[in-house]
Write an enzyme that holds these catalytic residues in place. Structure first.
Site, PDB file in Angstrom:
ATOM      1  N   ASN A 216       0.824  -1.222   0.000  1.00 41.56           N
ATOM      2  CA  ASN A 216       0.000   0.000   0.000  1.00 41.56           C
ATOM      3  C   ASN A 216       0.857   1.270   0.000  1.00 41.56           C
ATOM      4  OD1 ASN A 216       0.957   0.181   2.584  1.00 41.56           O
ATOM      5  ND2 ASN A 216      -1.039   0.244   3.603  1.00 41.56           N
TER       6      ASN A 216
ATOM      7  N   ASN B 260       5.053   2.693   3.528  1.00 47.58           N
ATOM      8  CA  ASN B 260       6.441   2.921   3.950  1.00 47.58           C
ATOM      9  C   ASN B 260       7.390   2.450   2.844  1.00 47.58           C
ATOM     10  OD1 ASN B 260       8.594   3.623   5.544  1.00 47.58           O
ATOM     11  ND2 ASN B 260       8.495   1.819   6.855  1.00 47.58           N
ATOM     12  N   SER B 261       6.974   2.692   1.584  1.00 48.49           N
ATOM     13  CA  SER B 261       7.810   2.268   0.464  1.00 48.49           C
ATOM     14  C   SER B 261       7.509   3.159  -0.735  1.00 48.49           C
ATOM     15  CB  SER B 261       7.518   0.807   0.114  1.00 48.49           C
ATOM     16  OG  SER B 261       6.158   0.670  -0.241  1.00 48.49           O
TER      17      SER B 261
ATOM     18  N   PHE C 149       5.246  -9.804   4.509  1.00 43.42           N
ATOM     19  CA  PHE C 149       6.083  -8.793   5.156  1.00 43.42           C
ATOM     20  C   PHE C 149       5.272  -7.591   5.633  1.00 43.42           C
ATOM     21  CE2 PHE C 149       9.113 -10.706   2.083  1.00 43.42           C
ATOM     22  CZ  PHE C 149      10.146 -11.035   2.935  1.00 43.42           C
TER      23      PHE C 149
ATOM     24  N   SER D 103      10.442 -11.769  14.412  1.00 41.68           N
ATOM     25  CA  SER D 103      11.581 -10.988  14.906  1.00 41.68           C
ATOM     26  C   SER D 103      12.169 -11.634  16.155  1.00 41.68           C
ATOM     27  CB  SER D 103      11.094  -9.581  15.245  1.00 41.68           C
ATOM     28  OG  SER D 103      12.063  -8.887  15.991  1.00 41.68           O
TER      29      SER D 103
ATOM     30  N   TYR E 178       4.728  -3.244  19.045  1.00 46.12           N
ATOM     31  CA  TYR E 178       5.282  -3.840  17.815  1.00 46.12           C
ATOM     32  C   TYR E 178       5.717  -5.282  18.088  1.00 46.12           C
ATOM     33  CZ  TYR E 178       8.946  -5.348  14.675  1.00 46.12           C
ATOM     34  OH  TYR E 178       9.723  -6.116  13.851  1.00 46.12           O
TER      35      TYR E 178
ATOM     36  N   LYS F 106       4.262  -9.317  16.807  1.00 48.96           N
ATOM     37  CA  LYS F 106       4.999 -10.473  16.271  1.00 48.96           C
ATOM     38  C   LYS F 106       4.675 -11.730  17.087  1.00 48.96           C
ATOM     39  CE  LYS F 106       6.803  -8.243  12.922  1.00 48.96           C
ATOM     40  NZ  LYS F 106       6.275  -8.465  11.560  1.00 48.96           N
TER      41      LYS F 106
ATOM     42  N   ASN G 233      19.112  -8.538  13.118  1.00 50.20           N
ATOM     43  CA  ASN G 233      19.117  -7.156  12.612  1.00 50.20           C
ATOM     44  C   ASN G 233      19.521  -7.082  11.139  1.00 50.20           C
ATOM     45  OD1 ASN G 233      19.237  -7.027  15.563  1.00 50.20           O
ATOM     46  ND2 ASN G 233      19.448  -4.826  15.269  1.00 50.20           N
TER      47      ASN G 233
ATOM     48  N   LEU H 122      20.420   1.639  13.764  1.00 49.02           N
ATOM     49  CA  LEU H 122      21.828   2.029  13.848  1.00 49.02           C
ATOM     50  C   LEU H 122      22.473   2.281  12.490  1.00 49.02           C
ATOM     51  CD1 LEU H 122      24.369   2.434  15.586  1.00 49.02           C
ATOM     52  CD2 LEU H 122      24.791  -0.031  15.390  1.00 49.02           C
TER      53      LEU H 122
HETATM   54  N1  UFG Z   1      21.794   2.382  18.442  1.00 47.83           N
HETATM   55  C1  UFG Z   1      22.584   3.458  18.791  1.00 47.83           C
HETATM   56  N2  UFG Z   1      22.368   4.646  18.197  1.00 47.83           N
HETATM   57  C2  UFG Z   1      21.406   4.832  17.255  1.00 47.83           C
HETATM   58  C3  UFG Z   1      20.590   3.732  16.894  1.00 47.83           C
HETATM   59  C4  UFG Z   1      20.813   2.524  17.508  1.00 47.83           C
HETATM   60  O1  UFG Z   1      23.478   3.317  19.628  1.00 47.83           O
HETATM   61  O2  UFG Z   1      21.244   5.943  16.759  1.00 47.83           O
HETATM   62  C5  UFG Z   1      22.021   1.099  19.078  1.00 47.83           C
HETATM   63  C6  UFG Z   1      20.829   0.586  19.824  1.00 47.83           C
HETATM   64  O3  UFG Z   1      20.791   1.094  21.121  1.00 47.83           O
HETATM   65  C7  UFG Z   1      21.065  -0.912  19.755  1.00 47.83           C
HETATM   66  C8  UFG Z   1      21.768  -1.114  18.430  1.00 47.83           C
HETATM   67  O4  UFG Z   1      22.291   0.154  18.080  1.00 47.83           O
HETATM   68  O5  UFG Z   1      21.905  -1.313  20.782  1.00 47.83           O
HETATM   69  C9  UFG Z   1      20.850  -1.576  17.325  1.00 47.83           C
HETATM   70  O6  UFG Z   1      19.736  -0.721  17.285  1.00 47.83           O
HETATM   71  P1  UFG Z   1      18.666  -0.777  16.099  1.00 47.83           P
HETATM   72  O7  UFG Z   1      17.628   0.248  16.396  1.00 47.83           O
HETATM   73  O8  UFG Z   1      19.335  -0.719  14.775  1.00 47.83           O
HETATM   74  O9  UFG Z   1      18.102  -2.249  16.222  1.00 47.83           O
HETATM   75  P2  UFG Z   1      17.316  -2.911  17.442  1.00 47.83           P
HETATM   76  O10 UFG Z   1      18.106  -4.121  17.789  1.00 47.83           O
HETATM   77  O11 UFG Z   1      16.989  -1.987  18.527  1.00 47.83           O
HETATM   78  O12 UFG Z   1      15.944  -3.184  16.704  1.00 47.83           O
HETATM   79  C10 UFG Z   1      15.798  -4.256  15.876  1.00 47.83           C
HETATM   80  C11 UFG Z   1      14.689  -4.013  14.845  1.00 47.83           C
HETATM   81  C12 UFG Z   1      13.348  -3.923  15.504  1.00 47.83           C
HETATM   82  C13 UFG Z   1      13.159  -5.038  16.488  1.00 47.83           C
HETATM   83  C14 UFG Z   1      14.291  -5.073  17.453  1.00 47.83           C
HETATM   84  C15 UFG Z   1      14.200  -6.141  18.462  1.00 47.83           C
HETATM   85  O13 UFG Z   1      14.928  -2.818  14.133  1.00 47.83           O
HETATM   86  O14 UFG Z   1      12.383  -4.016  14.495  1.00 47.83           O
HETATM   87  O15 UFG Z   1      15.492  -5.288  16.719  1.00 47.83           O
HETATM   88  O16 UFG Z   1      14.153  -7.354  17.813  1.00 47.83           O
HETATM   89  F1  UFG Z   1      12.023  -4.879  17.188  1.00 47.83           F
END
Ligand code: UFG
Length: 337
Positions: A33, A36-37, A81, A125, A150, A154, A179, A200
């Protein structure tokens, strides 16, 4: 040729999976839809594979549109997805998340039941494990109370599928992603975060590109070797290939039970600081970063035990973290130009 429906097929993981499906000779139809794309992704997929998949711009929350789609298309398998995925936003708007992520899932499963469509792959996830008691995380690790709506969608999604598989003799595989990062080697598809990236790697690449001033590393007082949080970063193309392996397992009826779930990661954990350093080395960029407070809801460490996926799906990752970071950087530079 088997016809596979990919919902959310224009998204980050969806688009890479569409490419791999087409490379494997599947006929792909996408429902997206565009919430987000971007529509351009369709042409970019065609540039990679030579084939433009059919797109139905349908909102899966609208039951009538879902019914119409299935009335007009014969489908041999579904990779689902389409869902909202922002953890923070889900805390603000939980009902949007339940309506979209659960409502859409139910609509699709109802059509599968009513039309005897089999072979369902669910986008799950590692968030279902929360902070696991033991690392690496195996599929036997207990499901922990979800830290966000969220994450809860899941968990609930998997339960909805388990019950449906039991009652309606449906076969499904849930893939629990760690990730996903990186972009396609061709740099024609990749991650397109809207607004300020929460994840990140896009934050790192946007900082290196000068779009963001400085990366904040969320916490350096975790109980990890360098104090920063540890995750299992998997190249999106490797992740996409896991879906093909899972789909083939279902089509060839190699699954051992109606509902199976697999961890999809590399098996290796990297700390935030290690990622920053690896990015600097892999791309020859200096990254401006500071240490900031922990981010609420974050766990200290998560990485996968991939033994089950490796043996049962006959799949393993092929790409290194350096390749993933380089591809993410190449993709970022293309966005600027
Ligand atoms: N981080 C930073 N700075 C940033 C962004 C992230 O230090 O600006 C750190 C976070 O604290 C974390 C790591 O980088 O330690 C990874 O963070 P992400 O947000 O990239 O990924 P997450 O592991 O938090 O999230 C992912 C998915 C989500 C899912 C989550 C838990 O993006 O959809 O894993 O499974 F819910």
């Amino acid at each position: 040729m088997k016809k596979i429906l990919v919902t959310g097929g224009l998204g980050f993981i969806g688009s890479h999976t569409v490419v791999e499906l087409q490379n494997e000779g599947f006929d792909v139809v996408i429902i997206d839809n565009l919430s987000n794309s971007k529509i351009e992704v369709l042409d970019n997929i065609k540039e990679i594979t030579g084939t433009k998949p059919d797109l139905f711009q349908i909102d899966l929350r609208v039951k009538k549109d879902v019914v119409d789609f299935f009335s007009n298309n014969t489908i041999d398998g579904i990779i689902h997805f389409a869902a909202f995925k922002a953890v923070g936003e889900s805390v603000q708007n939980p009902l949007d998340y339940y309506e979209n992520n659960i409502g859409s899932l139910v609509h699709i499963l109802q059509e599968m039941r009513d039309r005897n469509i089999d072979n369902f792959i669910f986008s799950s996830s590692c968030t279902v494990y929360g902070q696991a008691d033991e690392l690496p995380i195996t599929e036997n690790a207990p499901i922990k109370h979800a830290l966000s709506p969220y994450g809860n969608t899941k968990q609930i999604g998997e339960e909805v599928i388990i019950d449906t598989c039991k009652a309606n003799n449906l076969n499904a595989i849930s893939l629990r992603y760690f990730n996903p990062i990186g972009a396609h080697d061709t740099t024609k598809i990749g991650e397109l975060p809207i607004g300020i990236p929460q994840n990140l790697i896009p934050y790192i690449t946007q900082t290196a590109a000068g779009i963001r001033e400085q990366l904040s590393i969320f916490g350096n007082d975790y109980n990890t070797p360098d104090g920063t949080a540890i995750r299992d970063y998997i190249h999106v193309v490797d992740l996409a290939k896991a879906h093909i392996a899972a789909l083939k397992r279902l089509i060839q009826k190699e699954n051992k039970t109606n509902f199976e779930f697999f961890n999809v990661g590399t098996g290796k954990g990297s700390s935030v600081l290690e990622i920053v350093k690896a990015f600097e080395v892999a791309t020859n960029q200096k990254l401006n970063y500071k240490i900031a407070d922990r981010r609420e809801g974050d766990i200290a460490a998560a990485y996968a035990d991939t033994t089950l996926a490796n043996s049962e799906l006959k799949w393993k990752t092929e790409k290194t973290i350096e390749q993933a970071l380089q591809s993410a950087w190449k993709w970022q530079k293309k966005q600027k130009s």
